[in-house]
Design an enzyme around this catalytic site. Sequence first.
Site, PDB file in Angstrom:
ATOM      1  N   HIS A 487       0.837  -1.204   0.000  1.00  0.00           N
ATOM      2  CA  HIS A 487       0.000   0.000   0.000  1.00  0.00           C
ATOM      3  C   HIS A 487       0.874   1.256   0.000  1.00  0.00           C
ATOM      4  O   HIS A 487       0.735   2.132  -0.859  1.00  0.00           O
ATOM      5  CB  HIS A 487      -0.919  -0.026   1.228  1.00  0.00           C
ATOM      6  CG  HIS A 487      -1.815   1.162   1.335  1.00  0.00           C
ATOM      7  ND1 HIS A 487      -3.132   1.136   0.921  1.00  0.00           N
ATOM      8  CD2 HIS A 487      -1.600   2.425   1.790  1.00  0.00           C
ATOM      9  CE1 HIS A 487      -3.670   2.328   1.120  1.00  0.00           C
ATOM     10  NE2 HIS A 487      -2.764   3.123   1.656  1.00  0.00           N
ATOM     11  N   GLU A 488       1.783   1.318   0.966  1.00  0.00           N
ATOM     12  CA  GLU A 488       2.626   2.513   1.071  1.00  0.00           C
ATOM     13  C   GLU A 488       3.549   2.639  -0.129  1.00  0.00           C
ATOM     14  O   GLU A 488       3.858   3.749  -0.571  1.00  0.00           O
ATOM     15  CB  GLU A 488       3.426   2.492   2.379  1.00  0.00           C
ATOM     16  CG  GLU A 488       2.568   2.515   3.647  1.00  0.00           C
ATOM     17  CD  GLU A 488       1.507   3.612   3.653  1.00  0.00           C
ATOM     18  OE1 GLU A 488       1.736   4.678   3.046  1.00  0.00           O
ATOM     19  OE2 GLU A 488       0.422   3.391   4.247  1.00  0.00           O
ATOM     20  N   HIS A 491       1.757   4.420  -2.844  1.00  0.00           N
ATOM     21  CA  HIS A 491       1.837   5.882  -2.652  1.00  0.00           C
ATOM     22  C   HIS A 491       3.216   6.392  -3.095  1.00  0.00           C
ATOM     23  O   HIS A 491       3.333   7.445  -3.717  1.00  0.00           O
ATOM     24  CB  HIS A 491       1.657   6.243  -1.178  1.00  0.00           C
ATOM     25  CG  HIS A 491       0.234   6.220  -0.688  1.00  0.00           C
ATOM     26  ND1 HIS A 491      -0.780   6.906  -1.317  1.00  0.00           N
ATOM     27  CD2 HIS A 491      -0.324   5.632   0.399  1.00  0.00           C
ATOM     28  CE1 HIS A 491      -1.915   6.720  -0.625  1.00  0.00           C
ATOM     29  NE2 HIS A 491      -1.666   5.948   0.408  1.00  0.00           N
ATOM     30  N   HIS A 494       3.478   6.853  -6.682  1.00  0.00           N
ATOM     31  CA  HIS A 494       2.732   8.049  -7.101  1.00  0.00           C
ATOM     32  C   HIS A 494       3.631   9.280  -6.986  1.00  0.00           C
ATOM     33  O   HIS A 494       3.576  10.189  -7.815  1.00  0.00           O
ATOM     34  CB  HIS A 494       1.493   8.189  -6.192  1.00  0.00           C
ATOM     35  CG  HIS A 494       0.398   9.031  -6.743  1.00  0.00           C
ATOM     36  ND1 HIS A 494      -0.656   9.463  -5.972  1.00  0.00           N
ATOM     37  CD2 HIS A 494       0.174   9.543  -7.976  1.00  0.00           C
ATOM     38  CE1 HIS A 494      -1.467  10.189  -6.707  1.00  0.00           C
ATOM     39  NE2 HIS A 494      -0.992  10.254  -7.935  1.00  0.00           N
TER      40      HIS A 494
HETATM   41 ZN   LIG Z   1      -3.009   5.215   1.909  1.00  0.00          ZN
END
Ligand SMILES: [Zn+2]
Length: 708
Positions: A487-488, A491, A494
């Site tokens: 998940h991280e 990010h 991104h």
């Molecule tokens: Zn998040």
Amino acid sequence: MPEIEAPAFLDNRHDTPPIAPADNPLLLGDWTGGVPPFSRVRAEHFLPAYAHALAEHAAEIAAIASRPEPPTFANTIAALELSGRTLERIDNVFSLLAGAHTDDALQEIERAISPQLARHWSQINTNAALFRRIDAVMATAEHIGLDAEQKRVVERYHARFRRAGAALDEKAKGRLAEIMERLAALGTAFSQNILADEQAFVLRLEGEAELAGLPDFIRESLQSEAAERGIDGYVVTLSRSTVEPFLQFSDRRDLREKVFRGFVMRGDNDGSTDNKTIVAEMAGLRAERARLLGYADFVHYRLDDAMAKTPAAVRDLLGAVWRPARSSALTDRDAMQALLQEDGGNFKLEPWDWRYYAEKLRRRVCDFDETAIKPYLSLDRMIEAAFYTAGRLFGLNFTPRPDVAVWHPDVRAWQVSGSDGKEIGLFFGDYFARGSKRSGAWMTSIREQRRLGGDVTPLVVNVCNFAKAPGGEATLLSFEDARTLFHEFGHALHGLLSSVTYPMIAGTNVAVDLVELPSQLFEHWLQQPELLQRFALHYQTGAPMPEQLLARLIAARNFNKGFATLEYIACAETDLDLHALPPPHPGDPPLDARAFETESLARIGMPAEIVMRHRLPHFAHLFSGGGYAAGYYSYMWSEVLDADAFAAFEETGDIFDSATAKRLRDCIYAAGGRQDPAEAYKAFRGRLPTADALLRKRGFAAPTAAVK
Ligand SMILES: [Zn+2]
């Protein structure tokens, strides 16, 4: 330009003379590749550096606002984008350390600096002269030859100032400031009331009879809760991490009911710590704020700046998921009722029974042992798996850079480069829990990507809280931990893949209901057999995870999803109902928050055996601060997006399909906030998202079969 004074404590606490800018490593230009010289940075450098940077930024803003020349994109918008670089640089380092490696001195600085920063930004965002210039550029934006990205940046500035109230007359601005101040005070009171109710509840468990059913790990945590309060034995408190496992395992139905009631009545006990009037007043003030800013209600105000845009779009989505989730939850309820009767129970399933019988049901349907999974999920392999996925999708390469300065010896740095060898940026992984780190996991940046004023590559950080194995042993993760890592890292990608000119829209600076797409989407690859077979290898033998274990792991993820979905959606619906109310008329009887909640739940058909995950009197997302007010829906909105986006890969039959990956990179990961979020999604997917993939992911029937 406002004077920024250093707080008094600095002067009496430190007998060293003030630090001159020339001796302050935070203000010097000698950071190698933009990486702060962490070994030379000390707590006492921050306040002088902040004072310097805030003054510098205020002067830059004053100069832009008072320019004699007519406003242009270059002398107003681009100038704003170039301003405040020193402040940004210091703030990024400070936020990183305050979260990942703090101490008493940094915490004291945090308390001193956060109100100063809030004041600084609110003065800028409501600056009338500055807004007149932005407004003038906005009015001519179509005719002055701006490219699409520049137009978008102008729009974002305009929206930011307008939504802060910069366009209002002085009287309205004054009222808005009063409202904001009152909301802040109410938010603090709201949090403190919940805390008081939580502290007032202590349930001591005496003897084996009261501990019946509780496994060792819960007993240990109840013991440490007791020790923290100077009590010998076992104590149940009202933190979610204690309440939920207790309700799941305790054989004592009477105690489950007691704990459950304590938990769901926080802030709703009609005494001095009751939050219901605070809820009513905050909802009223938000409605008034929305009206002042020209919106029908607070929901419209919130959604106008989000991908969802309209309340109808959000309600449609929630409704589409609610119906099948409700029938799934009711099926589970009936199965549990049958189970408890089989066990000799002669009562109707109540809310305090749900988690207990769900656990019994889970053990029948999809039992697996978390400890059997862990040896297959070593931290290093999971990092490798994340890098591999980024390589397959986006052609990225990760090379260790042990020479780069870091803030703690456990932090690792990697050079990130593209398939053409071009440098993309640096990635820092700070994975282990320690006392100086706050809990949770997050992504942050030391420096964000931009092209304005020279090509700047991003320096991106992931912070997690995995328990480090002692003595240099391999650190093993739970599946949940591995999911967090992916998940991280989503990010982080991104931030790393960002390819824009203007900082306003770089990387993760996107709409609140779009920002979780790159992270939640990335989690999908971890759950693919293709990836797990390759990287979920036993840390000692190198053997792949047995297929049966893998199958049970996947099955367990959808267990009891109906319940989880309903307790969540009930909150999102009630949040929208409350924030769609008009401002109260003087003399109206105050809103009764409890009755309001009951009505909202009746409208959607909430089963009696399930309560809202957060009832209004303790719904901190909405009332401790206001970050999620009329925005609680966004968790599910993002989940619709990530499920629908991953389906784009599944539809090609290749989870690394290169054409889909290229579109994903161009439209989402690299695009920042360059485009309206709905347009960006459409450019990637060819259409707007539907809830179908989410319903499949959560294990619910297809919507067409389940509706009505
Ligand atoms: Zn998040």
